[in-house]
Design an enzyme around this catalytic site. Structure first.
Site, PDB file in Angstrom:
ATOM      1  N   ASP A  96       0.637  -5.019  -6.956  1.00 22.38           N
ATOM      2  CA  ASP A  96       0.879  -5.961  -5.859  1.00 22.38           C
ATOM      3  C   ASP A  96      -0.547  -6.414  -5.489  1.00 22.38           C
ATOM      4  OD1 ASP A  96       3.270  -5.081  -6.289  1.00 22.38           O
ATOM      5  OD2 ASP A  96       3.228  -3.987  -4.183  1.00 22.38           O
ATOM      6  N   GLY A 145      10.535  -0.252  -7.389  1.00 20.53           N
ATOM      7  CA  GLY A 145      11.950  -0.097  -7.174  1.00 20.53           C
ATOM      8  C   GLY A 145      12.600  -0.763  -8.634  1.00 20.53           C
ATOM      9  N   GLU A 163      -2.099  -2.872  -4.200  1.00 24.52           N
ATOM     10  CA  GLU A 163      -1.737  -1.392  -4.618  1.00 24.52           C
ATOM     11  C   GLU A 163      -1.006  -1.510  -5.972  1.00 24.52           C
ATOM     12  OE1 GLU A 163       1.125   0.642  -2.480  1.00 24.52           O
ATOM     13  OE2 GLU A 163       2.367  -1.501  -1.897  1.00 24.52           O
ATOM     14  N   TYR A 200      13.386  -3.249   4.816  1.00 31.10           N
ATOM     15  CA  TYR A 200      14.827  -2.709   4.611  1.00 31.10           C
ATOM     16  C   TYR A 200      15.941  -2.723   5.609  1.00 31.10           C
ATOM     17  CZ  TYR A 200      11.983   0.004   1.490  1.00 31.10           C
ATOM     18  OH  TYR A 200      10.926   0.189   0.180  1.00 31.10           O
ATOM     19  N   ARG A 242       4.112  -1.892 -11.133  1.00 35.97           N
ATOM     20  CA  ARG A 242       4.010  -3.171 -10.410  1.00 35.97           C
ATOM     21  C   ARG A 242       2.821  -3.135  -9.787  1.00 35.97           C
ATOM     22  NH1 ARG A 242       7.735  -3.069  -6.141  1.00 35.97           N
ATOM     23  NH2 ARG A 242       5.971  -3.144  -4.967  1.00 35.97           N
ATOM     24  N   SER A 260       6.556   2.017   1.557  1.00 43.48           N
ATOM     25  CA  SER A 260       7.600   1.370   2.251  1.00 43.48           C
ATOM     26  C   SER A 260       6.941   0.921   3.547  1.00 43.48           C
ATOM     27  CB  SER A 260       8.744   2.180   2.541  1.00 43.48           C
ATOM     28  OG  SER A 260       9.477   2.612   1.571  1.00 43.48           O
ATOM     29  N   GLU A 317      11.643   7.104   0.694  1.00 47.26           N
ATOM     30  CA  GLU A 317      12.433   6.222  -0.252  1.00 47.26           C
ATOM     31  C   GLU A 317      13.745   6.656  -0.918  1.00 47.26           C
ATOM     32  OE1 GLU A 317       8.653   3.476  -1.442  1.00 47.26           O
ATOM     33  OE2 GLU A 317       8.340   5.479  -0.829  1.00 47.26           O
ATOM     34  N   ASN A 332       2.258   0.380  -7.887  1.00 48.79           N
ATOM     35  CA  ASN A 332       3.397   1.356  -7.775  1.00 48.79           C
ATOM     36  C   ASN A 332       3.610   1.907  -9.223  1.00 48.79           C
ATOM     37  OD1 ASN A 332       4.204   0.815  -4.707  1.00 48.79           O
ATOM     38  ND2 ASN A 332       3.800  -1.157  -5.642  1.00 48.79           N
TER      39      ASN A 332
HETATM   40  N1  LIG Z   1      -5.335  -6.087   4.163  1.00 45.93           N
HETATM   41  C1  LIG Z   1      -4.234  -6.722   4.510  1.00 45.93           C
HETATM   42  N2  LIG Z   1      -4.139  -7.997   4.820  1.00 45.93           N
HETATM   43  C2  LIG Z   1      -3.006  -8.849   4.960  1.00 45.93           C
HETATM   44  N3  LIG Z   1      -1.880  -8.077   5.076  1.00 45.93           N
HETATM   45  C3  LIG Z   1      -1.611  -6.618   4.654  1.00 45.93           C
HETATM   46  C4  LIG Z   1      -2.869  -5.969   4.222  1.00 45.93           C
HETATM   47  N4  LIG Z   1      -2.560  -4.674   4.103  1.00 45.93           N
HETATM   48  C5  LIG Z   1      -1.259  -4.632   4.155  1.00 45.93           C
HETATM   49  N5  LIG Z   1      -0.725  -5.878   4.511  1.00 45.93           N
HETATM   50  C6  LIG Z   1       0.789  -6.288   4.786  1.00 45.93           C
HETATM   51  O1  LIG Z   1       1.211  -4.863   5.008  1.00 45.93           O
HETATM   52  C7  LIG Z   1       2.357  -4.593   4.005  1.00 45.93           C
HETATM   53  C8  LIG Z   1       2.539  -3.038   3.434  1.00 45.93           C
HETATM   54  O2  LIG Z   1       1.129  -2.802   3.062  1.00 45.93           O
HETATM   55  P1  LIG Z   1       1.010  -1.964   1.998  1.00 45.93           P
HETATM   56  O3  LIG Z   1       1.392  -2.604   0.550  1.00 45.93           O
HETATM   57  O4  LIG Z   1      -0.492  -1.589   1.657  1.00 45.93           O
HETATM   58  O5  LIG Z   1       1.791  -0.470   2.319  1.00 45.93           O
HETATM   59  P2  LIG Z   1       2.812   0.280   1.426  1.00 45.93           P
HETATM   60  O6  LIG Z   1       3.467   1.134   2.526  1.00 45.93           O
HETATM   61  O7  LIG Z   1       2.177   0.820   0.460  1.00 45.93           O
HETATM   62  O8  LIG Z   1       3.995  -0.574   0.733  1.00 45.93           O
HETATM   63  P3  LIG Z   1       4.598  -0.197  -0.831  1.00 45.93           P
HETATM   64  O9  LIG Z   1       5.973   0.332  -0.476  1.00 45.93           O
HETATM   65  O10 LIG Z   1       4.801  -1.496  -1.326  1.00 45.93           O
HETATM   66  O11 LIG Z   1       4.138   0.955  -1.453  1.00 45.93           O
HETATM   67  C9  LIG Z   1       1.865  -5.575   2.691  1.00 45.93           C
HETATM   68  O12 LIG Z   1       3.014  -5.902   2.132  1.00 45.93           O
HETATM   69  C10 LIG Z   1       1.373  -6.803   3.645  1.00 45.93           C
HETATM   70  O13 LIG Z   1       2.565  -7.657   4.110  1.00 45.93           O
HETATM   71 MG   LIG Z   2       3.285  -2.516  -0.477  1.00 43.69          MG
END
Ligand SMILES: Nc1ncnc2c1ncn2[C@@H]1O[C@H](COP(=O)(O)OP(=O)(O)OP(=O)(O)O)[C@@H](O)[C@H]1O
Ligand SMILES: [Mg+2]
Length: 367
Positions: free
Chosen positions: A302, A322, A316, A260, A300, A187, A21, A318
């Site tokens: 989510d 951002g 999750e 992105y 933040r 991401s 990132e 954060n």
């Molecule tokens: N259990 C789930 N059910 C439905 N959609 C999901 C699930 N887990 C993840 N997703 C989808 O995948 C995306 C990314 O998952 P997650 O937020 O866990 O990953 P991330 O890599 O941590 O992202 P970030 O950059 O926000 O830290 C979510 O925003 C959502 O669109």
């Molecule tokens: Mg996420």
């Protein structure tokens, strides 16, 4: 609060970093620097390049590239974490780390700043590290009664030794569709939606490229709701929460591409269309997670709102969200009555206050 005539605070803005990132951080830092009140602060941009070297820059970086900060290549390199670089410069009063992902918001940088006894914005070592590990964060949240989507964890060793066993566990406990994701990442790197047994193995081997611990989570038909949280300036009082916003990805899920690579990858809705009870539920989860993980400064949160059951789940947290002017974290605050500049002032004040509190702790145990 500072009154006019008082000495300006020297703020080191730490940005870039060795995570995927990096580029987002350059944009977040450009926004932060442009909005820091120069009548209160002297700003020193400190860029960490992708190799991990620290470069001290100047405000000229912002004039040259107002939207995305570059990293100074001609200035002094900083031997970490010693500052001032030269005796003629004063020391820094506070650090604003504005970097995302592993080695940036996972407690490593925060630990370095603790060792150098510098006040810094945002969560400390513990909450940063815990917030980065989706598995540990969910376990702590669950322990506080916060709903999380059912998941199982697979370790790389287990997977390499007996992939069939891992597959059987997923089928039995989670089923399909499910989400496979590295525990420590961001991401959406290494995140896969898996619809059948045959797609599980390739998804797991990709996720294991990024972390030795992977979560396999039940996929839910979800609306994605986010709430911004700010530490309460009154010690011991519950954190402040913004109105909720919503991200509606135009892709199958909020993937790396949607985030992105595609300008129209998602719609941001502020406020999220929720009824009063749902707003309250989302805000309660946000407040409770921030508290359960012992976050400081900002975060933040989510969440997923299950379209079928109407139930909220924590997705999750954060701890260094951002921070560009169009990012969800500051935009939600703006919509909740805290403008961007004011948000920066508050975060810096919180950082200084925490530092003061720490210094007040007894060191009588020292000989
Ligand atoms: N259990 C789930 N059910 C439905 N959609 C999901 C699930 N887990 C993840 N997703 C989808 O995948 C995306 C990314 O998952 P997650 O937020 O866990 O990953 P991330 O890599 O941590 O992202 P970030 O950059 O926000 O830290 C979510 O925003 C959502 O669109
Ligand atoms: Mg996420």
């Amino acid at each position: 609060m500072m009154s006019s005539g008082k000495k300006k605070l020297r703020v080191g803005v730490l940005y870039g970093g060795r995570s995927g990132e990096h580029e987002i951080s350059l944009q977040s830092a450009a926004s932060v620097i442009k909005n820091l009140d120069t009548s209160r602060y002297d700003i020193l941009p400190i860029g960490i390049d992708k190799q991990g070297r620290w470069h001290v820059g100047s405000m000229k970086l912002i004039q040259d590239s107002p939207k995305t900060l570059s990293i100074a290549q001609d200035g002094p390199e900083m031997a970490l974490p010693s500052y001032p670089v030269s005796k003629s410069e004063g020391s820094l009063d506070v650090i604003f780390p504005i970097m995302h992902g592993p080695l940036c918001e996972d407690g490593t940088i925060q630990g370095l700043l603790e060792l150098s006894e510098l006040p810094y914005v945002g969560s400390g070592v513990l909450a940063s590290a815990v917030g980065m590990d989706k598995d540990v964060a969910k376990r702590l949240a669950r322990d506080s009664g916060i709903p999380v989507v059912p998941y199982v964890v697979a370790k790389k060793g287990q997977w390499l030794k007996d992939p069939k066993k891992v597959g059987a566990l997923v089928e039995k406990e989670i089923g399909f569709p499910c989400f496979v994701k590295p525990s420590n990442m961001g991401s959406s790197v290494g995140v896969h939606k898996v619809k059948s047994t045959t797609d599980l193995a390739p998804a797991l081997s990709d996720a294991f490229k990024y972390d030795s611990k992977v979560l396999i989570e039940k996929a839910i038909a979800a609306r994605e709701i986010e709430v911004s949280v700010l530490e309460n300036a009154k010690e011991g009082e519950p954190p402040l929460v913004s109105i909720p916003g919503e991200i509606a990805p135009t892709h199958e899920f909020y993937s790396y591409e949607a985030k992105y690579l595609d300008e129209n990858g998602a719609h941001l809705m502020i406020p999220a269309k929720l009824d009063a009870k749902q707003v309250e539920q989302a805000q309660k989860i946000a407040r409770d997670v921030f508290t359960a993980l012992e976050c400081e400064g900002m975060a933040r949160v989510d969440m997923f709102l299950d379209k079928n059951s109407g139930k909220f789940y924590l997705n999750e947290i954060n701890t260094l969200p951002g921070f560009t002017q169009i990012s969800m974290y500051p935009k939600l605050w703006e919509a909740s009555g805290v403008p961007y500049k004011e948000l920066l002032n508050r975060l810096i004040e919180l950082a200084l206050e925490r530092h003061r509190r720490k210094q007040d702790l007894s060191r009588e145990y020292l000989p």
